[in-house]
Write a protein that holds these residues in place. Structure first.
Motif, mmCIF file in Angstrom:
data_model
loop_
_atom_site.group_PDB
_atom_site.id
_atom_site.type_symbol
_atom_site.label_atom_id
_atom_site.label_comp_id
_atom_site.label_asym_id
_atom_site.label_seq_id
_atom_site.Cartn_x
_atom_site.Cartn_y
_atom_site.Cartn_z
ATOM 1 N N GLU A 53 19.731 -26.826 -6.415
ATOM 2 C CA GLU A 53 20.132 -28.135 -6.934
ATOM 3 C C GLU A 53 19.001 -28.823 -7.687
ATOM 4 O O GLU A 53 19.217 -29.875 -8.288
ATOM 5 N N GLY A 54 17.802 -28.254 -7.650
ATOM 6 C CA GLY A 54 16.676 -28.839 -8.368
ATOM 7 C C GLY A 54 16.096 -30.091 -7.752
ATOM 8 O O GLY A 54 15.408 -30.861 -8.420
ATOM 9 N N VAL A 55 16.347 -30.317 -6.454
ATOM 10 C CA VAL A 55 15.782 -31.480 -5.777
ATOM 11 C C VAL A 55 14.397 -31.101 -5.251
ATOM 12 O O VAL A 55 14.235 -30.069 -4.593
ATOM 13 N N PHE A 58 10.771 -37.725 -7.915
ATOM 14 C CA PHE A 58 12.027 -38.339 -7.473
ATOM 15 C C PHE A 58 12.929 -38.521 -8.682
ATOM 16 O O PHE A 58 12.463 -38.893 -9.764
ATOM 17 N N SER A 59 14.215 -38.249 -8.507
ATOM 18 C CA SER A 59 15.171 -38.411 -9.599
ATOM 19 C C SER A 59 16.507 -38.900 -9.052
ATOM 20 O O SER A 59 16.898 -38.546 -7.936
ATOM 21 N N PHE A 60 17.192 -39.750 -9.838
ATOM 22 C CA PHE A 60 18.550 -40.168 -9.509
ATOM 23 C C PHE A 60 19.587 -39.300 -10.225
ATOM 24 O O PHE A 60 20.785 -39.442 -9.987
ATOM 25 N N ASP A 61 19.121 -38.421 -11.090
ATOM 26 C CA ASP A 61 20.013 -37.668 -11.983
ATOM 27 C C ASP A 61 20.594 -36.437 -11.290
ATOM 28 O O ASP A 61 20.306 -35.293 -11.658
ATOM 29 N N VAL A 99 3.600 -41.482 -5.981
ATOM 30 C CA VAL A 99 2.399 -40.944 -6.635
ATOM 31 C C VAL A 99 2.722 -39.634 -7.346
ATOM 32 O O VAL A 99 2.301 -39.395 -8.491
ATOM 33 N N GLY A 100 3.489 -38.768 -6.679
ATOM 34 C CA GLY A 100 3.837 -37.477 -7.270
ATOM 35 C C GLY A 100 4.674 -37.606 -8.523
ATOM 36 O O GLY A 100 4.468 -36.864 -9.500
ATOM 37 N N THR A 101 5.620 -38.559 -8.530
ATOM 38 C CA THR A 101 6.455 -38.775 -9.711
ATOM 39 C C THR A 101 5.610 -39.289 -10.871
ATOM 40 O O THR A 101 5.749 -38.826 -12.021
ATOM 41 N N ALA A 102 4.721 -40.243 -10.575
ATOM 42 C CA ALA A 102 3.850 -40.796 -11.630
ATOM 43 C C ALA A 102 2.905 -39.738 -12.193
ATOM 44 O O ALA A 102 2.595 -39.740 -13.390
ATOM 45 N N ALA A 103 2.470 -38.809 -11.329
ATOM 46 C CA ALA A 103 1.514 -37.781 -11.759
ATOM 47 C C ALA A 103 2.202 -36.551 -12.341
ATOM 48 O O ALA A 103 1.527 -35.637 -12.810
ATOM 49 N N GLY A 104 3.535 -36.525 -12.300
ATOM 50 C CA GLY A 104 4.269 -35.395 -12.850
ATOM 51 C C GLY A 104 4.190 -34.142 -11.996
ATOM 52 O O GLY A 104 4.305 -33.025 -12.516
ATOM 53 N N ILE A 105 4.019 -34.307 -10.675
ATOM 54 C CA ILE A 105 3.972 -33.158 -9.761
ATOM 55 C C ILE A 105 5.405 -32.733 -9.447
ATOM 56 O O ILE A 105 6.171 -33.492 -8.837
ATOM 57 N N GLU A 106 5.783 -31.538 -9.861
ATOM 58 C CA GLU A 106 7.168 -31.087 -9.784
ATOM 59 C C GLU A 106 7.724 -31.135 -8.365
ATOM 60 O O GLU A 106 8.864 -31.563 -8.145
ATOM 61 N N ASN A 107 6.946 -30.701 -7.402
ATOM 62 C CA ASN A 107 7.440 -30.627 -6.027
ATOM 63 C C ASN A 107 7.482 -31.983 -5.327
ATOM 64 O O ASN A 107 7.918 -32.061 -4.171
#
Length: 310
Positions: free
Chosen positions: A44-46, A221-224, A210-218
Motif C-alpha cells: 500500500e506504500g504506507v 506521512f501522507s493523506f493520499d 522530522v522524517g517527512t520534512a527531511a524526505g526520509i521515505e520510511n
C-alpha cells in the motif's frame, strides 16, 4: 471440612486456565497486526513510521471509551504518569524498529529473532535489578543467541544491518518490561493502554514530522491513500489493542511464570500469515535456529520458576 479448600483450589485452577486461554488468544492475534503492517508497507506504500503512528493512535482512541467506562474521566490520569508515558515511548520506538524490519524481512524470521527478548531481560535483570543468575541461565542465553544468529544470517547476507532491527526491538521491549515491574498494577489495564498509546503517539508523531520534512521515505506521512488503506490502518491498530489487552488480562489471571512460554504461539500465526500473504516460510536451518531460541527461553523460564520455588 475439605469442601472449602477444594472449592478454593478449583477456583484458583479455573482462573489459571482462563488466563492461559486469554493469553494464548492474545499471542495468536499480535502477529496479525504485524502481518497487516507488513502488507501496508510493501503493498500500500504506507511508511513504517506512519504505520507505527496509526498503531498507537488507534490504540489510544479505541481504549479511551473502555477506560472511561472502567474508571471514569477523572480516573484516566495514571498514578505514575511520567513512568507510563516513558513506557509508551519505549514501546513505540520498539514497534517502529520492528515494523521497519518486517518491511524487508520475512515475518516469522523477524518474530523469531525478537524472541531473544526473554534472554535479554535475564541479562538486564542482572545489571539493573541486581538479580542473581547462575551459569546455567547464562549458558541458555548464549545458546539462544546462537539460534538467533542462525535465523539472522541469511537475512544479514541479503539486507545487512536491517536484519539486526529485531534485536533492537527485543532490547527495547525487555527494557519496557523492566519498567513494567516498576509501574506495577496500580492503574487499570485500559488506563495503561491509553497512556501508552498517547506516549507512543507523541514520540512517533515527532519522528514522522522530522522524517517527512527531511524526505526520509520510511518515515514520511501522507493523506493520499484510498479508504481501504485507512481501513487497514484501523484494523492493524485494533489487532494491536485487542491482542495486548488480552495478554495483559491473562497475566492478571495467572502467574507470569505459567504464561510466559505461551508467547511462542506467535511463531505459529506468524508462519501461517507469512505463508498465506507473502509466500514466506522459514527454511529448515531457520527452524533449527527458532527451536534453539525457544528451547533457551523455555529453559530460562523453567529455571527461574525452580529457583523462585526453592
Amino acid at each position: 471440612m475439605s469442601h472449602v479448600p477444594q472449592t478454593a483450589g478449583n477456583s484458583h485452577a479455573d482462573s489459571h486456565l482462563r488466563g492461559m486461554a486469554v493469553c494464548s488468544a492474545g499471542m495468536l492475534i499480535i502477529p496479525l497486526m504485524d502481518a497487516v503492517a507488513k502488507w501496508l508497507s510493501i503493498n500500500e506504500g504506507v511508511s513504517p513510521g506512519q504505520v507505527t503512528l496509526a498503531r498507537f493512535a488507534t490504540q489510544a482512541l479505541l481504549a479511551l471509551p473502555f477506560a472511561i467506562a472502567a474508571v471514569g474521566v477523572f480516573g484516566l490520569w495514571p498514578k505514575r504518569p511520567l513512568l507510563n508515558i516513558v513506557r509508551g515511548a519505549m514501546l513505540a520506538v520498539s514497534s517502529l524498529m520492528f515494523f521497519l524490519s518486517v518491511k524487508y524481512m520475512p515475518l516469522a524470521d523477524a518474530i523469531a529473532v525478537f524472541f531473544v527478548e526473554p534472554l535479554i531481560l535475564t541479562l538486564l535483570s542482572v545489571v539493573f535489578l541486581r538479580e542473581t543468575v547462575g551459569w546455567r541461565r547464562i549458558a541458555a542465553v548464549l545458546f539462544g543467541f546462537a539460534g538467533a544468529l542462525i535465523v539472522i544470517q541469511p537475512s544479514f547476507a541479503l539486507l545487512g544491518p536491517v536484519s539486526l532491527l529485531p534485536l533492537g526491538t527485543a532490547t527495547l521491549f525487555a527494557s519496557y518490561l523492566v519498567l513494567n515491574r516498576a509501574a506495577g498494577t496500580e492503574d487499570d489495564a485500559m488506563v495503561m493502554q491509553v497512556t501508552a498509546g498517547i506516549g507512543g503517539s507523541l514520540v512517533i508523531l515527532a519522528a514522522v514530522g522530522v522524517g517527512t520534512a527531511a524526505g526520509i521515505e520510511n518515515m514520511r506521512f501522507s493523506f493520499d491513500f484510498p479508504p481501504a488503506t485507512w481501513g487497514l490502518l484501523l484494523l492493524m491498530g485494533a489487532f494491536g489493542m485487542v491482542g495486548h489487552h488480552l495478554i495483559l488480562l491473562g497475566f492478571r489471571m495467572a502467574p507470569a511464570s505459567l504464561l510466559a512460554p505461551f508467547q511462542y504461539l506467535e511463531i505459529i500465526s506468524a508462519a501461517i500469515a507469512g505463508l498465506v500473504l507473502f509466500g514466506d516460510f522459514p527454511s529448515l536451518s531457520k527452524w533449527i535456529g527458532i527451536a534453539m531460541i525457544i528451547g533457551a527461553g523455555l529453559y530460562v523460564f523453567w529455571r527461574e520458576r525452580r529457583v523462585a520455588g526453592g
